[in-house]
Design a protein around this motif. Sequence first.
Motif, PDB file in Angstrom:
ATOM      1  N   GLY A  10     -12.727  -2.893   3.793  1.00 45.68           N
ATOM      2  CA  GLY A  10     -13.298  -3.173   2.493  1.00 45.68           C
ATOM      3  C   GLY A  10     -12.243  -3.537   1.478  1.00 45.68           C
ATOM      4  O   GLY A  10     -11.094  -3.806   1.816  1.00 45.68           O
ATOM      5  N   LEU A  11     -12.655  -3.547   0.216  1.00 48.58           N
ATOM      6  CA  LEU A  11     -11.783  -3.879  -0.904  1.00 48.58           C
ATOM      7  C   LEU A  11     -11.345  -2.602  -1.603  1.00 48.58           C
ATOM      8  O   LEU A  11     -12.183  -1.759  -1.944  1.00 48.58           O
ATOM      9  CB  LEU A  11     -12.516  -4.793  -1.887  1.00 48.58           C
ATOM     10  CG  LEU A  11     -11.790  -5.160  -3.174  1.00 48.58           C
ATOM     11  CD1 LEU A  11     -10.537  -5.973  -2.867  1.00 48.58           C
ATOM     12  CD2 LEU A  11     -12.720  -5.935  -4.097  1.00 48.58           C
ATOM     13  N   VAL A  12     -10.045  -2.461  -1.825  1.00 44.01           N
ATOM     14  CA  VAL A  12      -9.501  -1.273  -2.468  1.00 44.01           C
ATOM     15  C   VAL A  12      -8.348  -1.677  -3.377  1.00 44.01           C
ATOM     16  O   VAL A  12      -7.646  -2.655  -3.110  1.00 44.01           O
ATOM     17  CB  VAL A  12      -9.045  -0.240  -1.410  1.00 44.01           C
ATOM     18  CG1 VAL A  12      -7.900  -0.800  -0.578  1.00 44.01           C
ATOM     19  CG2 VAL A  12      -8.664   1.077  -2.055  1.00 44.01           C
ATOM     20  N   LEU A  18      -8.113   4.061   2.604  1.00 47.87           N
ATOM     21  CA  LEU A  18      -9.221   3.681   3.463  1.00 47.87           C
ATOM     22  C   LEU A  18      -9.078   4.399   4.792  1.00 47.87           C
ATOM     23  O   LEU A  18      -7.968   4.692   5.221  1.00 47.87           O
ATOM     24  CB  LEU A  18      -9.255   2.176   3.721  1.00 47.87           C
ATOM     25  CG  LEU A  18      -9.756   1.249   2.621  1.00 47.87           C
ATOM     26  CD1 LEU A  18      -9.549  -0.204   3.052  1.00 47.87           C
ATOM     27  CD2 LEU A  18     -11.224   1.506   2.323  1.00 47.87           C
ATOM     28  N   ARG A  19     -10.198   4.672   5.440  1.00 44.54           N
ATOM     29  CA  ARG A  19     -10.188   5.174   6.796  1.00 44.54           C
ATOM     30  C   ARG A  19     -10.960   4.221   7.690  1.00 44.54           C
ATOM     31  O   ARG A  19     -12.156   4.006   7.495  1.00 44.54           O
ATOM     32  CB  ARG A  19     -10.790   6.572   6.906  1.00 44.54           C
ATOM     33  CG  ARG A  19     -10.592   7.184   8.303  1.00 44.54           C
ATOM     34  CD  ARG A  19     -11.165   8.571   8.450  1.00 44.54           C
ATOM     35  NE  ARG A  19     -12.620   8.556   8.533  1.00 44.54           N
ATOM     36  CZ  ARG A  19     -13.349   9.553   9.045  1.00 44.54           C
ATOM     37  NH1 ARG A  19     -12.748  10.648   9.499  1.00 44.54           N
ATOM     38  NH2 ARG A  19     -14.665   9.455   9.066  1.00 44.54           N
ATOM     39  N   SER A  85      -1.940   5.126   0.013  1.00 44.59           N
ATOM     40  CA  SER A  85      -0.969   4.388  -0.794  1.00 44.59           C
ATOM     41  C   SER A  85      -0.935   2.916  -0.402  1.00 44.59           C
ATOM     42  O   SER A  85       0.128   2.332  -0.174  1.00 44.59           O
ATOM     43  CB  SER A  85       0.418   5.016  -0.651  1.00 44.59           C
ATOM     44  OG  SER A  85       0.409   6.369  -1.062  1.00 44.59           O
ATOM     45  N   LEU A  86      -2.090   2.318  -0.337  1.00 41.54           N
ATOM     46  CA  LEU A  86      -2.198   0.943   0.136  1.00 41.54           C
ATOM     47  C   LEU A  86      -1.520  -0.036  -0.811  1.00 41.54           C
ATOM     48  O   LEU A  86      -1.524   0.150  -2.031  1.00 41.54           O
ATOM     49  CB  LEU A  86      -3.661   0.567   0.328  1.00 41.54           C
ATOM     50  CG  LEU A  86      -4.311   1.179   1.569  1.00 41.54           C
ATOM     51  CD1 LEU A  86      -5.828   1.107   1.474  1.00 41.54           C
ATOM     52  CD2 LEU A  86      -3.824   0.461   2.826  1.00 41.54           C
ATOM     53  N   LYS A  87      -0.938  -1.071  -0.219  1.00 41.64           N
ATOM     54  CA  LYS A  87      -0.230  -2.115  -0.948  1.00 41.64           C
ATOM     55  C   LYS A  87      -0.903  -3.458  -0.706  1.00 41.64           C
ATOM     56  O   LYS A  87      -1.565  -3.641   0.311  1.00 41.64           O
ATOM     57  CB  LYS A  87       1.227  -2.192  -0.476  1.00 41.64           C
ATOM     58  CG  LYS A  87       1.972  -0.878  -0.520  1.00 41.64           C
ATOM     59  CD  LYS A  87       3.341  -1.015   0.131  1.00 41.64           C
ATOM     60  CE  LYS A  87       4.095   0.294   0.137  1.00 41.64           C
ATOM     61  NZ  LYS A  87       5.423   0.157   0.788  1.00 41.64           N
ATOM     62  N   PRO A  88      -0.727  -4.415  -1.614  1.00 38.05           N
ATOM     63  CA  PRO A  88      -1.302  -5.744  -1.377  1.00 38.05           C
ATOM     64  C   PRO A  88      -0.872  -6.353  -0.050  1.00 38.05           C
ATOM     65  O   PRO A  88      -1.661  -7.076   0.568  1.00 38.05           O
ATOM     66  CB  PRO A  88      -0.782  -6.563  -2.564  1.00 38.05           C
ATOM     67  CG  PRO A  88      -0.625  -5.564  -3.658  1.00 38.05           C
ATOM     68  CD  PRO A  88      -0.137  -4.311  -2.970  1.00 38.05           C
ATOM     69  N   THR A 118     -11.894  -5.882  11.339  1.00 36.66           N
ATOM     70  CA  THR A 118     -12.507  -5.527  10.066  1.00 36.66           C
ATOM     71  C   THR A 118     -11.526  -5.872   8.949  1.00 36.66           C
ATOM     72  O   THR A 118     -10.333  -5.614   9.048  1.00 36.66           O
ATOM     73  CB  THR A 118     -12.904  -4.033  10.027  1.00 36.66           C
ATOM     74  OG1 THR A 118     -13.603  -3.748   8.813  1.00 36.66           O
ATOM     75  CG2 THR A 118     -11.686  -3.123  10.131  1.00 36.66           C
ATOM     76  N   GLN A 119     -12.033  -6.481   7.886  1.00 36.65           N
ATOM     77  CA  GLN A 119     -11.190  -6.978   6.805  1.00 36.65           C
ATOM     78  C   GLN A 119     -10.806  -5.854   5.852  1.00 36.65           C
ATOM     79  O   GLN A 119     -11.658  -5.115   5.362  1.00 36.65           O
ATOM     80  CB  GLN A 119     -11.906  -8.080   6.033  1.00 36.65           C
ATOM     81  CG  GLN A 119     -11.140  -8.611   4.824  1.00 36.65           C
ATOM     82  CD  GLN A 119      -9.935  -9.437   5.209  1.00 36.65           C
ATOM     83  OE1 GLN A 119     -10.044 -10.333   6.053  1.00 36.65           O
ATOM     84  NE2 GLN A 119      -8.787  -9.142   4.614  1.00 36.65           N
TER      85      GLN A 119
END
Length: 124
Positions: A10-12, A18-19, A85-88, A118-119
Amino acid sequence: QVQLVELGGGLVQAGGSLRLSCAASGRTFSNQFMGWFRQAPGKEREFVAAITWSGRNTYYADSVKGRSTISRDNAKNTVYLQMNSLKPEDTAVYYCASSRTGLGYLRRSDYDSWGQGTQVTVSS
């Protein structure tokens, strides 16, 4: 043959979490390694993480080490990838994969079965 289905993309926003999950069916008794790969636009598919059948051994790419955790629930035939801690630069299509031999886990050719992907999109 093993069939794999990924869920949880998904979008975050940057810094979020995300899991991802990967549900396996078919001849899952032959699985030795389960892995996660990702592919960003214009780039090659790259290794993210892997886990052994027992779950006692895990392996991570340097790019996600310390931010991600791979785990599995054999009773549910499901593998998870928790990403924090997701990054672009984490933006990619994430793929789940299964290996029958367990002789390697870093290369795309080490795996026999793949999910549809999955995107994951991380906004700045």
